[in-house]
Design an enzyme around this catalytic site. Structure first.
Site, PDB file in Angstrom:
ATOM      1  N   GLU A   1      -4.998  -3.721  -1.974  1.00 50.51           N
ATOM      2  CA  GLU A   1      -6.441  -3.471  -1.958  1.00 50.51           C
ATOM      3  C   GLU A   1      -6.779  -2.219  -1.150  1.00 50.51           C
ATOM      4  O   GLU A   1      -7.913  -1.756  -1.162  1.00 50.51           O
ATOM      5  CB  GLU A   1      -7.198  -4.693  -1.434  1.00 50.51           C
ATOM      6  CG  GLU A   1      -6.834  -5.163  -0.026  1.00 50.51           C
ATOM      7  CD  GLU A   1      -5.607  -6.100   0.026  1.00 50.51           C
ATOM      8  OE1 GLU A   1      -4.585  -5.806  -0.646  1.00 50.51           O
ATOM      9  OE2 GLU A   1      -5.668  -7.094   0.762  1.00 50.51           O
ATOM     10  N   ARG A   2      -5.762  -1.666  -0.435  1.00 52.86           N
ATOM     11  CA  ARG A   2      -6.057  -0.469   0.369  1.00 52.86           C
ATOM     12  C   ARG A   2      -6.010   0.813  -0.454  1.00 52.86           C
ATOM     13  O   ARG A   2      -6.679   1.779  -0.132  1.00 52.86           O
ATOM     14  CB  ARG A   2      -5.076  -0.399   1.549  1.00 52.86           C
ATOM     15  CG  ARG A   2      -5.433  -1.452   2.591  1.00 52.86           C
ATOM     16  CD  ARG A   2      -4.530  -1.370   3.777  1.00 52.86           C
ATOM     17  NE  ARG A   2      -3.492  -2.373   3.702  1.00 52.86           N
ATOM     18  CZ  ARG A   2      -2.524  -2.533   4.578  1.00 52.86           C
ATOM     19  NH1 ARG A   2      -2.446  -1.720   5.611  1.00 52.86           N
ATOM     20  NH2 ARG A   2      -1.614  -3.466   4.443  1.00 52.86           N
TER      21      ARG A   2
ATOM     22  N   SER B   1       5.345  -6.928   3.325  1.00 59.81           N
ATOM     23  CA  SER B   1       5.903  -7.274   4.635  1.00 59.81           C
ATOM     24  C   SER B   1       6.651  -8.610   4.562  1.00 59.81           C
ATOM     25  O   SER B   1       6.400  -9.431   3.668  1.00 59.81           O
ATOM     26  CB  SER B   1       4.776  -7.353   5.663  1.00 59.81           C
ATOM     27  OG  SER B   1       3.846  -8.336   5.266  1.00 59.81           O
TER      28      SER B   1
ATOM     29  N   GLU C   1       9.065  -4.062  12.979  1.00 52.93           N
ATOM     30  CA  GLU C   1       8.883  -2.869  12.141  1.00 52.93           C
ATOM     31  C   GLU C   1       7.609  -2.164  12.607  1.00 52.93           C
ATOM     32  O   GLU C   1       6.540  -2.779  12.647  1.00 52.93           O
ATOM     33  CB  GLU C   1       8.737  -3.315  10.686  1.00 52.93           C
ATOM     34  CG  GLU C   1       8.533  -2.170   9.715  1.00 52.93           C
ATOM     35  CD  GLU C   1       8.366  -2.667   8.277  1.00 52.93           C
ATOM     36  OE1 GLU C   1       7.654  -3.671   8.054  1.00 52.93           O
ATOM     37  OE2 GLU C   1       8.940  -2.028   7.378  1.00 52.93           O
TER      38      GLU C   1
ATOM     39  N   CYS D   1       9.544   1.864   3.501  1.00 57.28           N
ATOM     40  CA  CYS D   1      10.448   0.763   3.864  1.00 57.28           C
ATOM     41  C   CYS D   1      11.869   1.272   4.047  1.00 57.28           C
ATOM     42  O   CYS D   1      12.711   0.562   4.573  1.00 57.28           O
ATOM     43  CB  CYS D   1      10.422  -0.315   2.800  1.00 57.28           C
ATOM     44  SG  CYS D   1      11.037   0.289   1.242  1.00 57.28           S
TER      45      CYS D   1
ATOM     46  N   LYS E   1      -1.092  -7.144  -9.234  1.00 55.22           N
ATOM     47  CA  LYS E   1      -2.079  -7.234  -8.154  1.00 55.22           C
ATOM     48  C   LYS E   1      -1.668  -6.188  -7.124  1.00 55.22           C
ATOM     49  O   LYS E   1      -0.803  -6.414  -6.282  1.00 55.22           O
ATOM     50  CB  LYS E   1      -2.048  -8.640  -7.544  1.00 55.22           C
ATOM     51  CG  LYS E   1      -3.340  -9.096  -6.870  1.00 55.22           C
ATOM     52  CD  LYS E   1      -3.830  -8.222  -5.738  1.00 55.22           C
ATOM     53  CE  LYS E   1      -3.050  -8.362  -4.474  1.00 55.22           C
ATOM     54  NZ  LYS E   1      -3.432  -7.361  -3.439  1.00 55.22           N
TER      55      LYS E   1
ATOM     56  N   PHE F   1       0.805  -1.221   0.000  1.00 56.39           N
ATOM     57  CA  PHE F   1       0.000   0.000   0.000  1.00 56.39           C
ATOM     58  C   PHE F   1       0.839   1.273   0.000  1.00 56.39           C
ATOM     59  O   PHE F   1       0.364   2.326  -0.406  1.00 56.39           O
ATOM     60  CB  PHE F   1      -0.943   0.019   1.225  1.00 56.39           C
ATOM     61  CG  PHE F   1      -0.273   0.500   2.486  1.00 56.39           C
ATOM     62  CD1 PHE F   1      -0.183   1.855   2.771  1.00 56.39           C
ATOM     63  CD2 PHE F   1       0.308  -0.388   3.383  1.00 56.39           C
ATOM     64  CE1 PHE F   1       0.456   2.318   3.916  1.00 56.39           C
ATOM     65  CE2 PHE F   1       0.942   0.052   4.528  1.00 56.39           C
ATOM     66  CZ  PHE F   1       1.024   1.413   4.795  1.00 56.39           C
TER      67      PHE F   1
HETATM   68  P1  NAD Z   1       1.536  -6.596   3.018  1.00 53.90           P
HETATM   69  O1  NAD Z   1       2.585  -7.640   3.082  1.00 53.90           O
HETATM   70  O2  NAD Z   1       0.413  -6.635   3.991  1.00 53.90           O
HETATM   71  O3  NAD Z   1       0.842  -6.608   1.558  1.00 53.90           O
HETATM   72  C1  NAD Z   1       1.594  -6.601   0.386  1.00 53.90           C
HETATM   73  C2  NAD Z   1       0.806  -7.310  -0.713  1.00 53.90           C
HETATM   74  O4  NAD Z   1       0.595  -8.677  -0.313  1.00 53.90           O
HETATM   75  C3  NAD Z   1      -0.575  -6.714  -0.967  1.00 53.90           C
HETATM   76  O5  NAD Z   1      -0.811  -6.694  -2.346  1.00 53.90           O
HETATM   77  C4  NAD Z   1      -1.525  -7.656  -0.238  1.00 53.90           C
HETATM   78  O6  NAD Z   1      -2.782  -7.749  -0.853  1.00 53.90           O
HETATM   79  C5  NAD Z   1      -0.801  -8.994  -0.334  1.00 53.90           C
HETATM   80  N1  NAD Z   1      -1.083  -9.865   0.820  1.00 53.90           N
HETATM   81  C6  NAD Z   1      -1.340  -9.475   2.091  1.00 53.90           C
HETATM   82  N2  NAD Z   1      -1.554 -10.552   2.879  1.00 53.90           N
HETATM   83  C7  NAD Z   1      -1.423 -11.638   2.084  1.00 53.90           C
HETATM   84  C8  NAD Z   1      -1.521 -13.048   2.323  1.00 53.90           C
HETATM   85  N3  NAD Z   1      -1.791 -13.534   3.539  1.00 53.90           N
HETATM   86  N4  NAD Z   1      -1.319 -13.891   1.287  1.00 53.90           N
HETATM   87  C9  NAD Z   1      -1.042 -13.407   0.067  1.00 53.90           C
HETATM   88  N5  NAD Z   1      -0.934 -12.075  -0.220  1.00 53.90           N
HETATM   89  C10 NAD Z   1      -1.121 -11.206   0.777  1.00 53.90           C
HETATM   90  O7  NAD Z   1       2.287  -5.183   3.078  1.00 53.90           O
HETATM   91  P2  NAD Z   1       1.660  -3.724   3.182  1.00 53.90           P
HETATM   92  O8  NAD Z   1       1.119  -3.518   4.550  1.00 53.90           O
HETATM   93  O9  NAD Z   1       0.785  -3.443   2.022  1.00 53.90           O
HETATM   94  O10 NAD Z   1       2.974  -2.828   2.984  1.00 53.90           O
HETATM   95  C11 NAD Z   1       3.835  -2.491   4.029  1.00 53.90           C
HETATM   96  C12 NAD Z   1       5.017  -3.423   4.103  1.00 53.90           C
HETATM   97  O11 NAD Z   1       5.721  -3.435   2.866  1.00 53.90           O
HETATM   98  C13 NAD Z   1       6.043  -3.010   5.136  1.00 53.90           C
HETATM   99  O12 NAD Z   1       6.498  -4.159   5.808  1.00 53.90           O
HETATM  100  C14 NAD Z   1       7.154  -2.398   4.321  1.00 53.90           C
HETATM  101  O13 NAD Z   1       8.442  -2.431   4.902  1.00 53.90           O
HETATM  102  C15 NAD Z   1       7.111  -3.252   3.107  1.00 53.90           C
HETATM  103  N6  NAD Z   1       7.738  -2.598   1.975  1.00 53.90           N
HETATM  104  C16 NAD Z   1       8.969  -3.047   1.611  1.00 53.90           C
HETATM  105  C17 NAD Z   1       9.628  -2.430   0.576  1.00 53.90           C
HETATM  106  C18 NAD Z   1      10.984  -2.906   0.155  1.00 53.90           C
HETATM  107  O14 NAD Z   1      11.438  -2.474  -0.868  1.00 53.90           O
HETATM  108  N7  NAD Z   1      11.638  -3.779   0.886  1.00 53.90           N
HETATM  109  C19 NAD Z   1       9.034  -1.353  -0.098  1.00 53.90           C
HETATM  110  C20 NAD Z   1       7.765  -0.931   0.288  1.00 53.90           C
HETATM  111  C21 NAD Z   1       7.122  -1.565   1.343  1.00 53.90           C
END
Ligand code: NAD
Length: 500
Positions: A176-177, A226, A385, A281, A173, A149
């Protein structure tokens, strides 16, 4: 209520799924739209469209692919404000921050417009008598991107332009937020001349992700989000024989040495810890002042700056920082501050009770900037985090203790050191086990022509994103060895061929 759909074959569609979920405006705290959540059939439709489009796109000369990306780049320049407003309305970040995000994404499009150069390959003439050898980088086929998101335009743009430039077709994909930015990217790519099916978006949650991870026609998966989900994606997609790059969470430390310019360091910390409400991140969430004297001097500079942070909606262009993305995330961030307090840390500036005074935004998911001192390695707020505007201070007496602290953490996305001493800076850059390092630069996000990726629990897979790493991820190398009749040997050979 606006219903946000998928983008398949250059057309917006709500698909066949009956599931949907609300999309909030974090600044007002109200559900203003809803997004459809793809069923397996919707995902299959998007992948099928991408599969049909692939052979022709793969054969399209790189220069023509680059020209389409070049037109897309100009559209992004011209409509940057429009995209930024959409991002702010679903993510909550300030307008300038959203413009910054789009600009950083656009730079990857600029990089990808060099496709003919990026795909040039290698050639060795006369590796044996009359024999030439060359390597060509070919596209993989249909590839998928799953994005978080916090950068609804930039992170998809880390992936999509490079994948398309290399001749792949794409199914995205998004989170969704904040799903709307992805549709604008699709519409603008189509307007730039991208053929139907080359870029597709499916909105959704775990169901859509799982359908992609198990789909036999998906060749590679790029993920950012994450760490627990990154691990799941990496394991599942790898087990299904797909190429994977999965970037995870972070805990980024900034070491402040006694010889650092402390005013510069304090200003850097303000932007790096509180910009985008800490939902980056590459945010700095831990300051590591070396010696108590440095810690006290740094805190003295930080406190007045944090107290005057302008926290408000993107509609107020003077806001320094917006709300958090959801009510649930707001409560989680407050919980981390509670836990630090309970475990013995000292809350110096407390943002938990912040109330948004601006009319119409009282129910937004706002929190104030928070500074916590005397944080130690064993505390939950240090180990995990937080992803909010919370800066922890971990005091260390010596440089080596700061290095050991960073090495003890399971995340290793980014880090920074502030010092005037070139020797210390050079040692830090070479010895620290972290993927991206800043020297007097607090958020060392690499430019598009370099590559983005952390180490340890911050990235799973072998290739980082964009730059030449992106090109390597989205192509497979084929090596051709050719001989012409004038160089042909006459006798059959039964031993291992040697050309020399
Ligand atoms: P998230 O992991 O909750 O979601 C990321 C994606 O995974 C979304 O598209 C979501 O729909 C999908 N997803 C969520 N739960 C899932 C599941 N159980 N099974 C399959 N798919 C699932 O992350 P977020 O809250 O959207 O974003 C924040 C996180 O992203 C933080 O941890 C941040 O550090 C990380 N991030 C990392 C980088 C990097 O380059 N390392 C960059 C941006 C964000």
């Amino acid at each position: 209520m606006t219903r946000i759909g998928h983008f398949i074959s250059n057309t917006i569609t709500t698909g066949s799924s009956i599931r949907s979920q609300p999309v909030f405006n974090p600044a007002t705290g109200k559900a203003e739209k809803e997004v459809v959540l793809a069923s397996k059939e919707d995902v299959n439709e998007a992948v099928a469209a991408a599969k049909v489009a692939w052979p022709a796109w793969a054969k399209t000369p790189p220069l023509r692919r680059a020209r389409i990306l070049d037109r897309f780049k100009m559209i992004l320049w011209d409509r940057m404000d429009e995209l930024a407003e959409v991002i702010s309305s679903e993510h909550g970040k300030t307008h300038d921050d959203a413009v910054g995000e789009v600009t950083r994404g656009l730079e990857v499009v600029e990089f990808a417009t060099a496709a003919p150069t990026l795909l040039k390959g290698e050639f060795s003439r006369n590796v044996g008598s009359g024999v030439d050898s060359y390597g060509i980088r070919q596209p993989l086929g249909v590839v998928a991107g799953i994005t978080p998101f916090n950068f609804p335009a930039m992170v998809p743009l880390w992936m999509v332009p490079v994948a398309l430039a290399c001749g792949n077709t794409f199914v995205l994909k998004p989170s969704e937020r904040d799903p709307s930015a992805s549709l604008l990217l699709g519409e603008w790519l189509a307007e730039a001349g991208l053929p139907e099916g080359v870029f597709n978006v499916v909105q959704g949650d775990k169901d859509a992700v799982d359908a992609l991870l198990h789909h036999p026609d998906i060749q590679a998966v790029s993920f950012v989000g994450s760490t627990p989900i990154a691990q799941y994606i990496h394991q599942t997609a790898s087990a299904n024989g797909k190429r994977v790059q999965a970037l995870g969470g972070a805990k980024n430390h900034m070491v402040v040495m006694p010889d650092a310019d402390l005013d510069m360091a304090a200003n850097a910390l303000m932007g790096a810890a509180f910009g985008s409400a800490g939902e980056r991140c590459m945010a700095i969430s831990v300051a590591v002042p070396v010696t108590d004297t440095v810690a006290d001097a740094l805190i003295e500079r930080l406190v007045p700056k944090i107290e005057v942070l302008k926290i408000g909606p993107a509609a107020d262009r003077s806001s320094n920082m917006g709300p958090l993305v959801t009510q649930a995330h707001l409560e989680k961030v407050r919980g981390y501050i509670d836990s630090a307090e309970q475990q013995g840390a000292k809350i110096i500036v407390d943002g938990r009770s912040f109330q948004q005074p601006m009319q119409g935004y009282e129910d937004g998911f706002f929190i104030g900037g928070t500074l916590i001192d005397n944080v130690t390695e064993d505390m939950t707020a240090y180990r995990e985090e937080i992803f909010g505007p919370v800066l922890s201070i971990v005091r260390k007496p010596r440089y080596q203790d700061a290095v050991d602290l960073i090495h003890g953490h399971h995340y290793a996305n980014g880090t920074a050191i502030f010092t005037r001493d070139g020797d210390t800076a050079r040692a830090f850059a070479s010895e620290i086990d972290v993927g991206m390092v800043g020297v007097n630069v607090p958020i060392p996000v690499p430019m598009a022509f370099h590559s983005f990726g952390g180490w340890k629990a911050s990235m799973f897979g072998d290739h980082a994103m964009h730059g030449m790493e992106g090109v390597r991820f989205y192509t497979r190398l084929k090596t051709v060895t050719s001989r012409w009749p004038s160089g042909l040997r006459t006798n059959p050979e039964f031993s291992m061929p040697t050309l020399g």
